[in-house]
Design an enzyme around this catalytic site. Structure first.
Site, PDB file in Angstrom:
ATOM      1  N   ARG A  93      -2.636   7.954  -0.217  1.00  0.00           N
ATOM      2  CA  ARG A  93      -1.722   7.200   0.643  1.00  0.00           C
ATOM      3  C   ARG A  93      -0.384   7.930   0.781  1.00  0.00           C
ATOM      4  NH1 ARG A  93      -2.255   1.666   1.225  1.00  0.00           N
ATOM      5  NH2 ARG A  93      -0.069   1.262   0.813  1.00  0.00           N
ATOM      6  N   ARG A 108       4.718  17.018   1.251  1.00  0.00           N
ATOM      7  CA  ARG A 108       5.271  17.834   2.342  1.00  0.00           C
ATOM      8  C   ARG A 108       6.043  19.018   1.830  1.00  0.00           C
ATOM      9  NH1 ARG A 108       7.671  12.874   4.442  1.00  0.00           N
ATOM     10  NH2 ARG A 108       6.067  11.795   5.656  1.00  0.00           N
ATOM     11  N   ARG A 129      -5.005  -6.967  -8.821  1.00  0.00           N
ATOM     12  CA  ARG A 129      -3.747  -6.868  -9.531  1.00  0.00           C
ATOM     13  C   ARG A 129      -2.829  -7.936  -8.973  1.00  0.00           C
ATOM     14  NH1 ARG A 129      -3.439  -4.846 -14.180  1.00  0.00           N
ATOM     15  NH2 ARG A 129      -1.326  -4.001 -13.919  1.00  0.00           N
ATOM     16  N   ARG A 188       9.045  -1.242 -10.028  1.00  0.00           N
ATOM     17  CA  ARG A 188      10.117  -0.857  -9.116  1.00  0.00           C
ATOM     18  C   ARG A 188      11.136  -1.972  -8.980  1.00  0.00           C
ATOM     19  NH1 ARG A 188       5.996  -0.210  -3.928  1.00  0.00           N
ATOM     20  NH2 ARG A 188       4.970  -2.189  -4.220  1.00  0.00           N
ATOM     21  N   GLU A 204       9.884  -5.769 -10.106  1.00  0.00           N
ATOM     22  CA  GLU A 204       8.479  -6.035  -9.852  1.00  0.00           C
ATOM     23  C   GLU A 204       7.641  -5.657 -11.075  1.00  0.00           C
ATOM     24  OE1 GLU A 204       7.511  -4.614  -5.918  1.00  0.00           O
ATOM     25  OE2 GLU A 204       5.404  -4.377  -6.479  1.00  0.00           O
ATOM     26  N   TYR A 224      -7.714  -2.878   0.422  1.00  0.00           N
ATOM     27  CA  TYR A 224      -6.305  -2.497   0.299  1.00  0.00           C
ATOM     28  C   TYR A 224      -5.777  -2.121   1.694  1.00  0.00           C
ATOM     29  CZ  TYR A 224      -2.332  -0.069  -2.061  1.00  0.00           C
ATOM     30  OH  TYR A 224      -1.101   0.353  -2.509  1.00  0.00           O
ATOM     31  N   ASP A 236      -3.197  -2.008   4.851  1.00  0.00           N
ATOM     32  CA  ASP A 236      -1.791  -2.084   5.238  1.00  0.00           C
ATOM     33  C   ASP A 236      -1.660  -3.085   6.395  1.00  0.00           C
ATOM     34  OD1 ASP A 236      -0.707  -0.290   3.442  1.00  0.00           O
ATOM     35  OD2 ASP A 236      -1.128   1.446   4.711  1.00  0.00           O
TER      36      ASP A 236
HETATM   37  N1  UDP Z   1       2.598   6.159  -6.689  1.00  0.00           N
HETATM   38  C1  UDP Z   1       3.071   6.892  -7.747  1.00  0.00           C
HETATM   39  N2  UDP Z   1       4.420   7.008  -7.937  1.00  0.00           N
HETATM   40  C2  UDP Z   1       5.305   6.433  -7.105  1.00  0.00           C
HETATM   41  C3  UDP Z   1       4.829   5.689  -5.993  1.00  0.00           C
HETATM   42  C4  UDP Z   1       3.474   5.569  -5.826  1.00  0.00           C
HETATM   43  O1  UDP Z   1       2.299   7.420  -8.533  1.00  0.00           O
HETATM   44  O2  UDP Z   1       6.516   6.566  -7.333  1.00  0.00           O
HETATM   45  C5  UDP Z   1       1.139   6.028  -6.531  1.00  0.00           C
HETATM   46  C6  UDP Z   1       0.588   4.821  -7.267  1.00  0.00           C
HETATM   47  O3  UDP Z   1      -0.695   5.161  -7.758  1.00  0.00           O
HETATM   48  C7  UDP Z   1       0.472   3.799  -6.197  1.00  0.00           C
HETATM   49  C8  UDP Z   1       0.053   4.638  -5.012  1.00  0.00           C
HETATM   50  O4  UDP Z   1       0.785   5.843  -5.183  1.00  0.00           O
HETATM   51  O5  UDP Z   1      -0.474   2.804  -6.494  1.00  0.00           O
HETATM   52  C9  UDP Z   1       0.341   4.024  -3.660  1.00  0.00           C
HETATM   53  O6  UDP Z   1       1.688   3.711  -3.572  1.00  0.00           O
HETATM   54  P1  UDP Z   1       2.271   2.809  -2.414  1.00  0.00           P
HETATM   55  O7  UDP Z   1       3.747   2.905  -2.476  1.00  0.00           O
HETATM   56  O8  UDP Z   1       1.588   3.179  -1.154  1.00  0.00           O
HETATM   57  O9  UDP Z   1       1.799   1.377  -2.883  1.00  0.00           O
HETATM   58  P2  UDP Z   1       2.219  -0.083  -2.396  1.00  0.00           P
HETATM   59  O10 UDP Z   1       3.538   0.041  -1.712  1.00  0.00           O
HETATM   60  O11 UDP Z   1       1.090  -0.556  -1.543  1.00  0.00           O
HETATM   61  O12 UDP Z   1       2.326  -0.830  -3.666  1.00  0.00           O
END
Ligand code: UDP
Length: 366
Positions: free
Chosen positions: A172, A176, A249, A280, A300, A348, A350
């Site tokens: 996801r 870059r 989850r 976060r 969170e 999952y 979006d």
């Molecule tokens: N992820 C990570 N570090 C970060 C942010 C995301 O390892 O700082 C990984 C983690 O496995 C997460 C996945 O990337 O479940 C997808 O993150 P995303 O932000 O897309 O998840 P969402 O916002 O749907 O919770």
């Protein structure tokens, strides 16, 4: 004669899109939700004049022009661009993984140097074909970034070791070799001005909605009211978990109003170490470039879903995939009901994919 053509169970994005389309097609629709409010997990509530994302941060992004044209009928979107910051034990890194991240991690200056560093670490780890999230992550960005920015966060978020998680989850995130902090590779991105709840209100304009009504509690009675049901709740719950529980989850938020205008200077800061108990912190005002004197933050915390909790993220691994397929077979045998959305399809999704899927279903159905 039944009173309604459709009973829509759940007033989240999937339910709202279908309800809108059904209404447009001249159908009589009733939308119910067991919560006291509409909008499902994109519900926003105003606190101190700030739209607080009560069920977690939602940032709309899409490459699908049809979806963008559709959703912007119901809200004007601002120019918010998601660029979360990772905090690893007080060291700050840019996300998604880009030249700023690589420079801070290794001191590399050019894309060529960054690429070489990643290749070197990937080679040392000896991964040819990544089979799980850990191997996928190391092949994408190397071991240092995996250890500092991925491992701790992911294991907190999913409650499982990275080598037991599917690789697709980490795909996801873009990687870059440019100085671009935009988290998403999306043509269109933003937050609906005035909040998501207002947007859903607009979608449900002129449609009958009842909140505080639990479909599964009064199923027999409610089924009698409509020709067909659109069910957006959890598929295993619908069948009373008779084949076993699917894993989800859940997330818990500790929300605080602070008497200061700026707590962290960004909408999202990810705590990527293993020890910090939250994943976060969201500072909601920055989704809308807030100028309020106060601020609202949410820590969170991720946890394994158990009966009675709100399910948020389906755990789309092999084991759950197999169980879901069995529930899906049962669902296909049910009469006059369609299962849809993140919970109804155990996917999952979006937000943009939810809209696309609901529009597709509506087209076939109506
Ligand atoms: N992820 C990570 N570090 C970060 C942010 C995301 O390892 O700082 C990984 C983690 O496995 C997460 C996945 O990337 O479940 C997808 O993150 P995303 O932000 O897309 O998840 P969402 O916002 O749907 O919770």
């Amino acid at each position: 004669m039944k009173q309604y053509d459709y009973l829509v169970v759940g007033s989240g994005l999937y339910g709202a899109v279908f309800a809108r389309e059904a209404k447009r097609a001249g159908k009589k629709v009733l939308v119910i939700d067991r919560r006291p409010n509409i909008a499902g997990n994109i519900f926003t509530e105003e606190i101190e004049e700030i739209n607080v994302h009560k069920y977690g941060a939602h940032i709309f992004h899409t490459n699908n022009k049809k979806v963008w044209n559709y959703i912007t009928q119901f809200a004007e979107f601002n120019r918010f661009t998601n660029s979360p910051v990772a905090n690893y034990k007080g060291e700050l890194y840019s996300l998604p993984f880009n030249m700023y991240t690589f420079n801070k991690m290794w001191g590399v200056v050019t894309p060529k140097e960054a690429k070489e560093k990643i290749e070197e670490q990937k080679k040392a780890a000896g991964i040819l074909e990544p089979k799980n999230l850990e191997e996928q992550a190391i092949s994408l960005v190397g071991t240092d970034i995996y250890e500092k920015l991925i491992k701790g966060y992911t294991e907190k978020q999913w409650g499982r070791p990275c080598d037991q998680l599917p690789a697709f989850i980490i795909k996801r995130l873009p990687v870059r070799l440019t100085f671009d902090n935009n988290y998403f590779n999306a043509l269109y991105q933003g937050i609906p001005m005035g909040g998501y709840t207002k947007m859903i209100e607009h979608m449900l304009d002129g449609i009958e909605v009842q909140t505080g009504v639990d479909y599964l509690e009064k199923k027999d009675e409610l089924d009698k009211m409509a020709d067909k049901v659109i069910y957006t709740g959890a598929i295993d719950e619908y069948f009373n978990y008779k084949l076993g529980e699917l894993e989800y989850r859940s997330v818990r938020f500790e929300t605080e109003v602070l008497d200061e205008p700026n707590f962290q200077g960004n909408a999202a800061v990810n705590y990527t170490d293993a020890e910090t108990p939250w994943t976060r912190i969201i500072e909601h005002k920055w989704f809308e470039f807030g100028t309020q004197p106060k601020t609202v933050i949410s820590r969170e915390y991720s946890s394994e879903w158990k009966l009675g909790d709100e399910p948020y993220y389906p755990v789309n691994d092999e084991k759950n995939g197999k169980l879901y397929e069995k529930y899906k077979e049962l669902a296909q045998k049910e009469k006059n009901i369609i299962f849809g959305g993140r919970l109804g399809e155990y996917k999952y999704y979006d937000m943009d994919a939810v809209i696309a899927s609901a529009l597709e279903m509506s087209k076939n159905e109506l």
